[in-house]
Design a protein around this motif. Structure first.
Motif, short mmCIF file in Angstrom:
data_model
loop_
_atom_site.label_atom_id
_atom_site.label_comp_id
_atom_site.label_asym_id
_atom_site.label_seq_id
_atom_site.Cartn_x
_atom_site.Cartn_y
_atom_site.Cartn_z
N GLY A 231 -4.94 68.24 -13.76
CA GLY A 231 -4.25 69.08 -14.74
C GLY A 231 -2.96 68.43 -15.21
O GLY A 231 -2.36 67.62 -14.51
N GLY A 232 -2.53 68.77 -16.42
CA GLY A 232 -1.31 68.18 -16.96
C GLY A 232 -1.63 67.01 -17.88
O GLY A 232 -2.71 66.93 -18.47
N SER A 233 -0.68 66.08 -18.00
CA SER A 233 -0.85 64.98 -18.94
C SER A 233 -0.25 63.69 -18.40
O SER A 233 0.67 63.70 -17.59
CB SER A 233 -0.19 65.31 -20.28
OG SER A 233 1.21 65.43 -20.14
N LEU A 234 -0.82 62.56 -18.88
CA LEU A 234 -0.34 61.23 -18.55
C LEU A 234 -0.21 60.43 -19.83
O LEU A 234 -1.16 60.33 -20.61
CB LEU A 234 -1.30 60.53 -17.59
CG LEU A 234 -1.06 59.03 -17.35
CD1 LEU A 234 0.26 58.81 -16.63
CD2 LEU A 234 -2.22 58.42 -16.58
N ASP A 235 0.97 59.84 -20.04
CA ASP A 235 1.22 58.96 -21.20
C ASP A 235 1.74 57.64 -20.64
O ASP A 235 2.88 57.56 -20.19
CB ASP A 235 2.24 59.61 -22.13
CG ASP A 235 2.49 58.79 -23.40
OD1 ASP A 235 1.95 57.68 -23.49
OD2 ASP A 235 3.24 59.26 -24.27
N PHE A 236 0.88 56.62 -20.64
CA PHE A 236 1.22 55.32 -20.04
C PHE A 236 1.22 54.26 -21.12
O PHE A 236 0.26 54.12 -21.87
CB PHE A 236 0.20 54.97 -18.95
CG PHE A 236 0.58 53.76 -18.13
CD1 PHE A 236 1.07 53.92 -16.84
CD2 PHE A 236 0.46 52.48 -18.63
CE1 PHE A 236 1.42 52.82 -16.07
CE2 PHE A 236 0.81 51.37 -17.88
CZ PHE A 236 1.30 51.54 -16.60
N SER A 237 2.30 53.46 -21.16
CA SER A 237 2.40 52.39 -22.15
C SER A 237 3.14 51.21 -21.55
O SER A 237 4.19 51.34 -20.95
CB SER A 237 3.14 52.89 -23.40
OG SER A 237 3.28 51.87 -24.35
N GLY A 238 2.56 50.01 -21.73
CA GLY A 238 3.24 48.80 -21.29
C GLY A 238 2.92 48.43 -19.86
O GLY A 238 2.74 49.27 -18.99
N LYS A 239 2.80 47.12 -19.60
CA LYS A 239 2.53 46.54 -18.28
C LYS A 239 1.19 47.01 -17.73
O LYS A 239 0.22 47.13 -18.48
CB LYS A 239 3.70 46.77 -17.34
CG LYS A 239 4.94 45.99 -17.76
CD LYS A 239 5.89 45.74 -16.63
CE LYS A 239 7.01 44.82 -17.09
NZ LYS A 239 7.99 44.55 -16.03
N GLY A 240 1.09 47.30 -16.41
CA GLY A 240 -0.26 47.45 -15.90
C GLY A 240 -0.45 48.38 -14.73
O GLY A 240 0.49 48.82 -14.07
N ILE A 241 -1.76 48.64 -14.47
CA ILE A 241 -2.19 49.50 -13.38
C ILE A 241 -3.28 48.75 -12.61
O ILE A 241 -4.31 48.38 -13.18
CB ILE A 241 -2.76 50.83 -13.89
CG1 ILE A 241 -1.72 51.59 -14.71
CG2 ILE A 241 -3.25 51.68 -12.71
CD1 ILE A 241 -2.29 52.81 -15.43
N SER A 242 -3.05 48.53 -11.34
CA SER A 242 -4.06 47.94 -10.48
C SER A 242 -4.80 49.05 -9.74
O SER A 242 -4.19 50.05 -9.34
CB SER A 242 -3.42 46.99 -9.47
OG SER A 242 -4.34 46.64 -8.45
N ALA A 243 -6.12 48.86 -9.55
CA ALA A 243 -6.87 49.82 -8.74
C ALA A 243 -6.61 49.59 -7.25
O ALA A 243 -6.93 50.44 -6.42
CB ALA A 243 -8.36 49.69 -9.03
#
Length: 339
Positions: A231-243
């Motif tokens: 629930g809710g929201s995610l706004d991601f911009s720039g660089k990175g996300i590793s699993a």
């Protein structure tokens, strides 16, 4: 009010401590009591080590800033201001507040003691700037309930061999700017002996999260998740996300329960040492990717995107196939609207 490391300048009997530059407090508890009693809302701590005998519980607004020279109070020194629990500390958290708390150039660490969290905020605002928070045995780093969390130019990390959530949000608002969330690499023998090693870097329930120019990097564990949102929201911009390098499973972003996620101009990638990997998992949610790079690699099977009952939009993005010792699936969709 000024506070000096008691190990550098211990308090002496009969000494006048009034929080001035020339007569700073040597005892943190005394400084906090004076500040709250006299309406002061700023503590400046010299570089040094500050062991706590009990939790700091704040009822009013407070700015705690560190890194000042113990000689002339000049800011910007290389030495750190470290706050940690001393032996015998029995409280659940180091710092807690229900109002507004700001931390600048502070290093918080649990020193191997099992706390509920390093910092807890209930219905207030927590700002962390140019600071480091290190979890070595606690359940979580930061807990925010019905409040606001702003972190900039900071590092939140853990090397705990047990289950850890670095940031946990409940009905909260969170913004990360130029910040790193990471779990450090653990030796395989330590993972085998300790058991869980379940790492979640950022977990939110009915929370709104904005992340800019930040890195999320879960390292080796049994189960690793960078972002979990219900629930809710995610706004991601720039660089990175590793699993991450979860030997059982690794997940980059996992959203559900009507959550909405927008990822723009960023890199989401698997690790070559990870087990079964899912870069993006969405169920009963909305997911929008623009100008993203997905790198499918792992040490077992890997999915790029899995979607169930999802509104999925992908635009101007790249998908790269890397190493996999099992299957590789770019997109698995069920009962979903794709664009």
């Amino acid at each position: 009010l000024y506070v000096r490391d008691p190990m550098i300048a211990p308090s002496t009997e009969g000494a006048v401590e009034n929080g001035s530059r020339t007569e700073p407090f040597r005892v943190r508890e005394r400084a906090l009591q004076y500040a709250q009693k006299n309406g002061k809302n700023s503590l400046r701590l010299s570089a040094g080590r500050y062991p706590l005998r009990q939790a700091i519980e704040l009822s009013g607004n407070m700015l705690i800033s560190g890194g000042y020279s113990p000689d002339n109070w000049a800011p910007g020194g290389r030495e750190a201001t470290i706050i940690y629990p001393q032996a015998g500390f029995s409280d659940d958290t180091l710092l807690s507040s229900g109002s507004a708390l700001s931390l600048r150039k502070i290093y918080l660490v649990d020193s191997g003691q099992a706390l509920g969290s390093l910092v807890r905020m209930d219905s207030g605002r927590l700002e962390i700037n140019a600071s480091n928070l290190a979890v070595t045995r606690s359940e979580r780093g930061i807990l925010v309930n019905d409040g606001v969390l702003d972190i900039s130019n900071s590092v939140v990390s853990c090397n705990d061999p047990l289950a850890v959530t670095l940031i946990e949000l409940h009905s909260a608002r969170c913004q990360l700017l130029a910040t790193t969330l990471e779990s450090t690499e653990l030796p395989p023998i330590l993972l085998k002996n300790q058991g869980l090693a379940d790492y979640r870097l950022l977990s939110g329930q009915n929370s709104n999260i904005t992340i800019r120019d930040s890195d999320l990097k879960p390292r080796r564990g049994l189960v690793t998740t960078a972002i979990l949102l219900r629930g809710g929201s995610l706004d991601f911009s720039g660089k990175g996300i590793s699993a991450g390098s979860g030997t059982l499973s690794a997940t980059g972003v996992d959203i559900s329960l009507q959550a909405k996620a927008t990822l723009n101009n960023c890199r989401i990638y698997g690790e070559t040492t990870a087990g079964n990997t899912v870069l993006l998992r969405a169920k009963d949610a909305s997911l929008n990717l623009t100008e993203c790079e997905l790198v499918l690699q792992g040490n077992a099977g890997i999915y790029g995107v899995t979607a169930e009952n999802v509104e999925l939009k992908i635009g101007k993005s790249q998908i790269q196939a890397g190493k996999s010792l099992d299957f590789m699936t770019v997109l698995s969709a069920k009962y979903s609207l794709l664009e």
